[in-house]
Design a protein around this motif. Structure first.
Motif, PDB file in Angstrom:
ATOM      1  N   ASP A 139     -66.394  39.107   2.864  1.00 41.25           N
ATOM      2  CA  ASP A 139     -67.209  39.096   1.720  1.00 41.25           C
ATOM      3  C   ASP A 139     -67.869  40.683   2.272  1.00 41.25           C
ATOM      4  O   ASP A 139     -67.672  41.471   2.810  1.00 41.25           O
ATOM      5  N   ALA A 140     -69.138  41.388   1.146  1.00 41.00           N
ATOM      6  CA  ALA A 140     -69.990  42.747   1.319  1.00 41.00           C
ATOM      7  C   ALA A 140     -70.559  42.080   2.420  1.00 41.00           C
ATOM      8  O   ALA A 140     -70.502  43.021   3.927  1.00 41.00           O
ATOM      9  N   GLU A 141     -70.726  41.302   3.062  1.00 43.78           N
ATOM     10  CA  GLU A 141     -71.487  41.363   4.568  1.00 43.78           C
ATOM     11  C   GLU A 141     -71.047  41.639   5.757  1.00 43.78           C
ATOM     12  O   GLU A 141     -71.009  41.166   6.226  1.00 43.78           O
ATOM     13  N   ASP A 142     -69.514  40.615   5.343  1.00 48.15           N
ATOM     14  CA  ASP A 142     -68.690  40.661   6.519  1.00 48.15           C
ATOM     15  C   ASP A 142     -67.773  42.319   7.050  1.00 48.15           C
ATOM     16  O   ASP A 142     -67.864  42.579   7.742  1.00 48.15           O
ATOM     17  N   LEU A 143     -68.290  42.623   5.516  1.00 47.44           N
ATOM     18  CA  LEU A 143     -68.001  44.200   5.846  1.00 47.44           C
ATOM     19  C   LEU A 143     -68.480  44.880   7.084  1.00 47.44           C
ATOM     20  O   LEU A 143     -68.810  45.625   7.574  1.00 47.44           O
ATOM     21  N   ARG A 203     -72.634  48.085  11.247  1.00 42.92           N
ATOM     22  CA  ARG A 203     -74.012  47.940  10.534  1.00 42.92           C
ATOM     23  C   ARG A 203     -74.672  46.673  10.113  1.00 42.92           C
ATOM     24  O   ARG A 203     -74.298  45.587  10.869  1.00 42.92           O
ATOM     25  N   GLU A 204     -76.270  46.782  10.418  1.00 41.38           N
ATOM     26  CA  GLU A 204     -76.999  46.079  10.157  1.00 41.38           C
ATOM     27  C   GLU A 204     -76.745  45.046   8.220  1.00 41.38           C
ATOM     28  O   GLU A 204     -76.617  46.504   7.737  1.00 41.38           O
ATOM     29  N   PRO A 205     -76.811  44.268   7.934  1.00 45.21           N
ATOM     30  CA  PRO A 205     -76.370  43.417   6.066  1.00 45.21           C
ATOM     31  C   PRO A 205     -78.255  44.081   5.467  1.00 45.21           C
ATOM     32  O   PRO A 205     -78.232  43.167   4.858  1.00 45.21           O
ATOM     33  N   THR A 206     -77.904  45.329   5.487  1.00 49.85           N
ATOM     34  CA  THR A 206     -79.195  46.181   4.489  1.00 49.85           C
ATOM     35  C   THR A 206     -79.055  45.894   3.033  1.00 49.85           C
ATOM     36  O   THR A 206     -77.872  45.970   2.751  1.00 49.85           O
ATOM     37  N   PRO A 207     -79.925  45.794   1.634  1.00 53.66           N
ATOM     38  CA  PRO A 207     -79.581  46.116   0.913  1.00 53.66           C
ATOM     39  C   PRO A 207     -78.000  46.887   0.702  1.00 53.66           C
ATOM     40  O   PRO A 207     -77.681  47.243  -0.011  1.00 53.66           O
ATOM     41  N   ARG A 208     -78.623  48.231   1.152  1.00 50.17           N
ATOM     42  CA  ARG A 208     -78.180  49.927   1.135  1.00 50.17           C
ATOM     43  C   ARG A 208     -76.363  49.602   1.598  1.00 50.17           C
ATOM     44  O   ARG A 208     -75.963  50.142   0.818  1.00 50.17           O
ATOM     45  N   ALA A 209     -76.584  48.966   2.499  1.00 47.63           N
ATOM     46  CA  ALA A 209     -75.408  48.677   3.323  1.00 47.63           C
ATOM     47  C   ALA A 209     -74.211  47.564   2.895  1.00 47.63           C
ATOM     48  O   ALA A 209     -73.368  47.876   2.735  1.00 47.63           O
ATOM     49  N   LEU A 210     -75.194  46.516   2.514  1.00 45.56           N
ATOM     50  CA  LEU A 210     -74.001  45.965   0.770  1.00 45.56           C
ATOM     51  C   LEU A 210     -73.643  46.338  -0.126  1.00 45.56           C
ATOM     52  O   LEU A 210     -72.755  46.350  -0.335  1.00 45.56           O
TER      53      LEU A 210
END
Length: 63
Positions: free
Chosen positions: A26-30, A36-43
């Motif tokens: 999923d997006a968090e894995d990517l 990167r840190e799993p911030t809302p922007r990075a997700l």
């Protein structure tokens, strides 16, 4: 000494090694494999990348 700096090789290794998009992610894995840190922007970035490139989007970060 082994490549991971230990005296002995690992006794329990996985039967199969998985790389790239062979398994669901999923997006968090990517975000995490991209360093990167799993911030809302990075997700959001990851979701967009997956939408544009499909499940193969993770291939640039994994062997």
């Amino acid at each position: 000494m082994t490549s991971n700096g230990r005296e002995h090789a690992a006794e329990h290794r996985p039967a199969e090694l998985y790389t790239g998009s062979e398994r669901p992610y999923d997006a968090e894995d990517l975000v995490k494999v991209s360093g990167r840190e799993p911030t809302p922007r990075a997700l959001e970035w990851a979701k967009r990348l997956i939408a544009e490139e499909g499940q193969g989007a993770i291939e640039r970060y994994l062997p």
